[in-house]
Design a protein around this motif. Structure first.
Motif, PDB file in Angstrom:
ATOM      1  N   THR A 123       0.831  -1.204   0.000  1.00 58.85           N
ATOM      2  CA  THR A 123       0.000   0.000   0.000  1.00 58.85           C
ATOM      3  C   THR A 123       0.868   1.257   0.000  1.00 58.85           C
ATOM      4  OG1 THR A 123      -1.720  -1.178   1.190  1.00 58.85           O
ATOM      5  CG2 THR A 123      -1.845   1.211   1.187  1.00 58.85           C
ATOM      6  N   TYR A 168       2.478   1.808  -3.335  1.00 55.07           N
ATOM      7  CA  TYR A 168       1.481   2.272  -4.300  1.00 55.07           C
ATOM      8  C   TYR A 168       1.207   3.765  -4.113  1.00 55.07           C
ATOM      9  CZ  TYR A 168      -3.067   3.054  -6.401  1.00 55.07           C
ATOM     10  OH  TYR A 168      -4.102   3.573  -7.125  1.00 55.07           O
ATOM     11  N   LYS A 219      -6.477   1.966  -4.354  1.00 54.79           N
ATOM     12  CA  LYS A 219      -6.123   0.618  -3.930  1.00 54.79           C
ATOM     13  C   LYS A 219      -6.069   0.597  -2.412  1.00 54.79           C
ATOM     14  CE  LYS A 219      -2.376  -2.719  -4.215  1.00 54.79           C
ATOM     15  NZ  LYS A 219      -0.913  -2.783  -4.374  1.00 54.79           N
ATOM     16  N   ARG A 220      -7.192   0.411  -1.807  1.00 59.88           N
ATOM     17  CA  ARG A 220      -7.270   0.467  -0.359  1.00 59.88           C
ATOM     18  C   ARG A 220      -7.077  -0.908   0.263  1.00 59.88           C
ATOM     19  NH1 ARG A 220     -10.182   3.772   2.741  1.00 59.88           N
ATOM     20  NH2 ARG A 220      -9.027   5.353   1.664  1.00 59.88           N
ATOM     21  N   THR A 221      -5.896  -1.121   0.759  1.00 56.93           N
ATOM     22  CA  THR A 221      -5.644  -2.396   1.425  1.00 56.93           C
ATOM     23  C   THR A 221      -5.973  -2.295   2.907  1.00 56.93           C
ATOM     24  OG1 THR A 221      -3.823  -2.719  -0.087  1.00 56.93           O
ATOM     25  CG2 THR A 221      -3.957  -4.205   1.780  1.00 56.93           C
ATOM     26  N   LEU A 245      -0.961   1.570   8.450  1.00 64.07           N
ATOM     27  CA  LEU A 245       0.177   1.547   7.528  1.00 64.07           C
ATOM     28  C   LEU A 245       1.496   1.550   8.298  1.00 64.07           C
ATOM     29  CD1 LEU A 245      -0.906   3.869   4.598  1.00 64.07           C
ATOM     30  CD2 LEU A 245      -0.650   1.394   4.617  1.00 64.07           C
TER      31      LEU A 245
END
Lengths: 141, 141
Positions: free
Chosen positions: A103, A106, A138-140, B55
């Motif tokens: 993430t 990205y 792109k949300r992880t 994150l």
DNA sequence: GATAGGCCTTCCACTAACGGGAAGGTCAAG
DNA sequence: CTTGACCTTCCCGTTAGTGGAAGGCCTATC
């Protein structure tokens, strides 16, 4: 052997060694002056602990491993189980970090990173809760 | 909005939200009865924090990110730098864990894991300090 | 009105595994 | 005798919260 020498041999900080004594992982003797007197078996245990900790075993795991190490009649199955659990745990952590990594990479890739205020990284962090939008970010997380 | 609802919306535990207020990450209003009153901007910030934490950003990083998020004139370069540092850190952790993983997997593979006491895992942990022996064990630690 | 329960509040203690640093004792060298 | 390098204990700080106790508030029910 004083604590300094034991620290040098085991490659553990003296502070750590005192801590390990405090929590009962080792019990060095004492000289008349109050200094800790480490036998070679103590230093051996310290090295053992250092290696086990470096493999990510918790202190309590180390306590168990040490007692198994001392127990000449232990079954290797028990040790293997501990190691396997530890491996699973490490794998779990790696997977979590890998997801973060992807993430992050990205988002970094999306961000111009110049003097302008527009920042996809902050935009993503601040985006509304995921109502299943299609293909936005792109949300992880 | 009370803390329970804010917790539900932000998917953060109430305890965590109180902690974030305590350290000054958010400053919800107060109702006359002393209950915290969360505005939607507060909940938004909480979600932001949850994502940033997921994150792997530290609380202090989050504080900076939040202020950058609020600062309409910020330069995206600063955010990108933070993210890149975080990526580096995550990569470092992954590498360390990967090394552990490899050693663990190797040791597990060597161990019979039966009722017998012979255990290469313990043997390796307890081995003498590495005097550069050739090809004895795969000592990554 | 009393009570039950489910919220909410603050405050304190605890976690893992040490690290920093103060205050003071010990030991060997010069 | 002094200096400097050791050693000792003790206490506090770290990260990012979590758990629990004691007590206040709010709504519903009896």
């Amino acid at each position: 052997m004083n604590i300094g020498e034991a620290a040098a041999h085991s490659r553990l900080p003296a502070k750590t060694i005192r801590y390990y004594e405090e929590i009962g992982l080792i019990t060095p003797l004492r000289d008349l002056n109050g200094y800790r007197a480490f036998r070679s078996s103590d230093v051996h245990k310290l090295s053992f602990l250092g290696r086990a900790r470096a493999l990510g075993f918790s202190i309590e795991d180390c306590r168990t491993l040490l007692s198994l190490y001392e127990d000449q009649g232990r079954e290797s199955a028990e040790v293997k189980m501990l190691a396997r659990n530890q491996l699973t745990e490490v794998d779990r952590k790696i997977a979590a970090l890998q997801a973060m990594r992807d993430t992050l990479a990205y988002l970094i890739d999306c961000c111009a990173g110049d003097h302008r205020p527009d920042c996809p990284i902050l935009a993503d962090l601040g985006a509304e809760a995921q109502p299943e939008r299609s293909g936005a970010t792109k949300r992880t997380v």
